[in-house]
Design a protein around this motif. Structure first.
Motif, PDB file in Angstrom:
ATOM      1  N   LEU A  62     -27.353  17.262   7.927  1.00  0.00           N
ATOM      2  CA  LEU A  62     -26.451  18.205   7.278  1.00  0.00           C
ATOM      3  C   LEU A  62     -25.269  18.559   8.175  1.00  0.00           C
ATOM      4  CD1 LEU A  62     -29.031  20.597   5.572  1.00  0.00           C
ATOM      5  CD2 LEU A  62     -27.663  18.804   4.496  1.00  0.00           C
ATOM      6  N   GLU A  63     -25.510  18.657   9.485  1.00  0.00           N
ATOM      7  CA  GLU A  63     -24.422  18.937  10.422  1.00  0.00           C
ATOM      8  C   GLU A  63     -23.392  17.808  10.407  1.00  0.00           C
ATOM      9  OE1 GLU A  63     -23.724  19.751  15.209  1.00  0.00           O
ATOM     10  OE2 GLU A  63     -25.750  19.628  14.393  1.00  0.00           O
ATOM     11  N   ARG A  64     -23.876  16.560  10.399  1.00  0.00           N
ATOM     12  CA  ARG A  64     -22.967  15.412  10.368  1.00  0.00           C
ATOM     13  C   ARG A  64     -22.203  15.381   9.037  1.00  0.00           C
ATOM     14  NH1 ARG A  64     -19.902  12.237  13.297  1.00  0.00           N
ATOM     15  NH2 ARG A  64     -18.503  13.112  11.745  1.00  0.00           N
ATOM     16  N   THR A  65     -22.868  15.726   7.947  1.00  0.00           N
ATOM     17  CA  THR A  65     -22.223  15.758   6.630  1.00  0.00           C
ATOM     18  C   THR A  65     -21.098  16.781   6.610  1.00  0.00           C
ATOM     19  OG1 THR A  65     -24.275  15.062   5.541  1.00  0.00           O
ATOM     20  CG2 THR A  65     -22.613  16.131   4.170  1.00  0.00           C
ATOM     21  N   TRP A  68     -18.060  15.657   8.545  1.00  0.00           N
ATOM     22  CA  TRP A  68     -17.256  14.701   7.782  1.00  0.00           C
ATOM     23  C   TRP A  68     -16.456  15.391   6.662  1.00  0.00           C
ATOM     24  CZ3 TRP A  68     -21.515  10.451   7.693  1.00  0.00           C
ATOM     25  CH2 TRP A  68     -21.143   9.393   8.556  1.00  0.00           C
ATOM     26  N   GLY A  69     -16.791  16.651   6.379  1.00  0.00           N
ATOM     27  CA  GLY A  69     -16.120  17.364   5.308  1.00  0.00           C
ATOM     28  C   GLY A  69     -16.611  17.002   3.929  1.00  0.00           C
ATOM     29  N   ALA A  70     -17.781  16.384   3.846  1.00  0.00           N
ATOM     30  CA  ALA A  70     -18.327  15.965   2.559  1.00  0.00           C
ATOM     31  C   ALA A  70     -19.000  17.142   1.857  1.00  0.00           C
ATOM     32  CB  ALA A  70     -19.321  14.831   2.755  1.00  0.00           C
ATOM     33  N   GLN A  71     -18.942  17.137   0.547  1.00  0.00           N
ATOM     34  CA  GLN A  71     -19.497  18.232  -0.256  1.00  0.00           C
ATOM     35  C   GLN A  71     -20.869  17.893  -0.849  1.00  0.00           C
ATOM     36  OE1 GLN A  71     -17.720  21.166  -0.310  1.00  0.00           O
ATOM     37  NE2 GLN A  71     -16.494  19.984   1.155  1.00  0.00           N
ATOM     38  N   ARG A  72     -21.342  16.651  -0.613  1.00  0.00           N
ATOM     39  CA  ARG A  72     -22.600  16.231  -1.235  1.00  0.00           C
ATOM     40  C   ARG A  72     -23.414  15.414  -0.237  1.00  0.00           C
ATOM     41  NH1 ARG A  72     -20.787  13.090  -5.425  1.00  0.00           N
ATOM     42  NH2 ARG A  72     -21.243  11.152  -4.342  1.00  0.00           N
ATOM     43  N   TYR A 253     -33.212  12.638  -2.894  1.00  0.00           N
ATOM     44  CA  TYR A 253     -33.123  14.094  -2.968  1.00  0.00           C
ATOM     45  C   TYR A 253     -31.704  14.510  -2.607  1.00  0.00           C
ATOM     46  CZ  TYR A 253     -38.246  14.170  -2.886  1.00  0.00           C
ATOM     47  OH  TYR A 253     -39.582  13.986  -3.172  1.00  0.00           O
ATOM     48  N   ARG A 254     -31.261  15.609  -3.205  1.00  0.00           N
ATOM     49  CA  ARG A 254     -29.913  16.108  -2.929  1.00  0.00           C
ATOM     50  C   ARG A 254     -29.981  17.543  -2.387  1.00  0.00           C
ATOM     51  NH1 ARG A 254     -25.737  14.258  -7.033  1.00  0.00           N
ATOM     52  NH2 ARG A 254     -26.054  12.406  -5.747  1.00  0.00           N
ATOM     53  N   LEU A 255     -29.226  17.764  -1.316  1.00  0.00           N
ATOM     54  CA  LEU A 255     -29.121  19.082  -0.710  1.00  0.00           C
ATOM     55  C   LEU A 255     -27.650  19.480  -0.617  1.00  0.00           C
ATOM     56  CD1 LEU A 255     -31.593  19.096   2.343  1.00  0.00           C
ATOM     57  CD2 LEU A 255     -31.562  20.744   0.459  1.00  0.00           C
ATOM     58  N   ASN A 256     -27.385  20.760  -0.744  1.00  0.00           N
ATOM     59  CA  ASN A 256     -26.029  21.272  -0.566  1.00  0.00           C
ATOM     60  C   ASN A 256     -25.772  21.447   0.933  1.00  0.00           C
ATOM     61  OD1 ASN A 256     -23.624  22.649  -0.447  1.00  0.00           O
ATOM     62  ND2 ASN A 256     -24.266  24.352  -1.761  1.00  0.00           N
ATOM     63  N   PRO A 257     -24.848  20.677   1.520  1.00  0.00           N
ATOM     64  CA  PRO A 257     -24.641  20.774   2.981  1.00  0.00           C
ATOM     65  C   PRO A 257     -24.108  22.125   3.422  1.00  0.00           C
ATOM     66  CG  PRO A 257     -22.961  19.389   1.967  1.00  0.00           C
ATOM     67  CD  PRO A 257     -23.979  19.667   0.906  1.00  0.00           C
TER      68      PRO A 257
END
Length: 259
Positions: A62-65, A68-72, A253-257
């Motif tokens: 999640l930290e890396r996500t 990167w500025g990614a929302q998903r 699975y999907r998590l909100n970063p």
């Protein structure tokens, strides 16, 4: 080359990952791939191999996500993951969004019944690449390729075909492009990927036509085993009827970063 063993099939499945053109990736504790905006710009995780705890691996992803500025953030889990993250993902309220079944079968003797009104062709021209895109855009809900993207895609398809490393096929009913799928040949395996059929034309045998041509041609190129990940809700039943053996499941699975 003789038929692949169960362990070889499972290892090949666990090692399989897709790197879209213009994507970024890092491998530390797990593999993280940042998709280009054309595919939504999210981050996909897989192939967990770490001495950290499940919570620490998820925190790292999640930290890396976020960096990167990614929302998903989507993570694909498999039985090969070390450690297993599923309990931690569920504890955090991750949404289970997809399941694919890992299937394989020897190519020797592979036959698939194809309706007479479905034709299939190997993609060799820019016009065929454009036709493939007309199928993929609505099925995968992605942006259409622009002129530069079409040329880049055509170059990739041509290079793989000339090197006998893989190819893409296109199925039509009449003059309409209705289904497509690609494959990559590596170490005796043919990995079947990217199969899609327009929703209005499902149930008419187009997917089977795309499957049959990939099996037939890859066998002539020396592949011994077909490997594919079929969605439980769509292609998995067709693959089972075509003689594929089920070797396990992978779940997304999907998590909100930002949570």
């Amino acid at each position: 080359m003789s038929a692949h063993t169960v362990d070889e099939i499972l290892a090949a499945s666990a090692a399989w990952v897709w790197f879209p053109r213009d994507s970024e990736h890092v491998r530390e504790h797990l593999l993280l791939v940042r998709d280009p905006e054309r595919f939504g710009g999210g981050v996909r995780g897989s192939q967990v191999e770490s001495s950290l705890s499940p919570a620490e691996v998820v925190d790292h992803a999640l930290e890396r996500t976020r960096a990167w500025g990614a929302q998903r953030f989507t993570i694909w889990t498999s039985s090969a993951d070390r450690p297993d993250l599923e309990e931690e993902l569920r504890r955090r309220g991750a949404e289970h969004i997809d399941t694919v079944a890992v299937f394989a079968r020897p190519l020797d003797g592979a036959t698939v019944d194809v309706p007479a009104d479905v034709t299939v062709e190997v993609v060799r021209t820019l016009e065929q690449v454009r036709a493939v895109d007309t199928v993929n855009v609505p099925v995968w809900q992605q942006r259409p390729l622009d002129a530069e993207g079409l040329r880049a895609e055509f170059a990739e398809v041509t290079a793989a075909l000339e090197a006998r490393e893989g190819f893409r096929v296109l199925a039509r009913i009449g003059d309409r492009a209705v289904s497509t799928g690609g494959c990559t040949i590596d170490d005796g395996f043919v990995r079947l990927w990217g199969a899609s059929t327009l929703a209005t034309d499902r149930g008419r045998g187009a997917y089977r036509a795309v499957l049959a041509e990939r099996l037939r041609r890859s066998a002539t190129w020396g592949a011994k085993t077909a490997l594919v990940k079929g969605r439980i809700s769509t292609s998995a039943p067709i693959l089972a009827r075509a003689g594929f053996t089920h070797y396990g499941d992978e779940r997304a699975y999907r998590l909100n970063p930002a949570a």
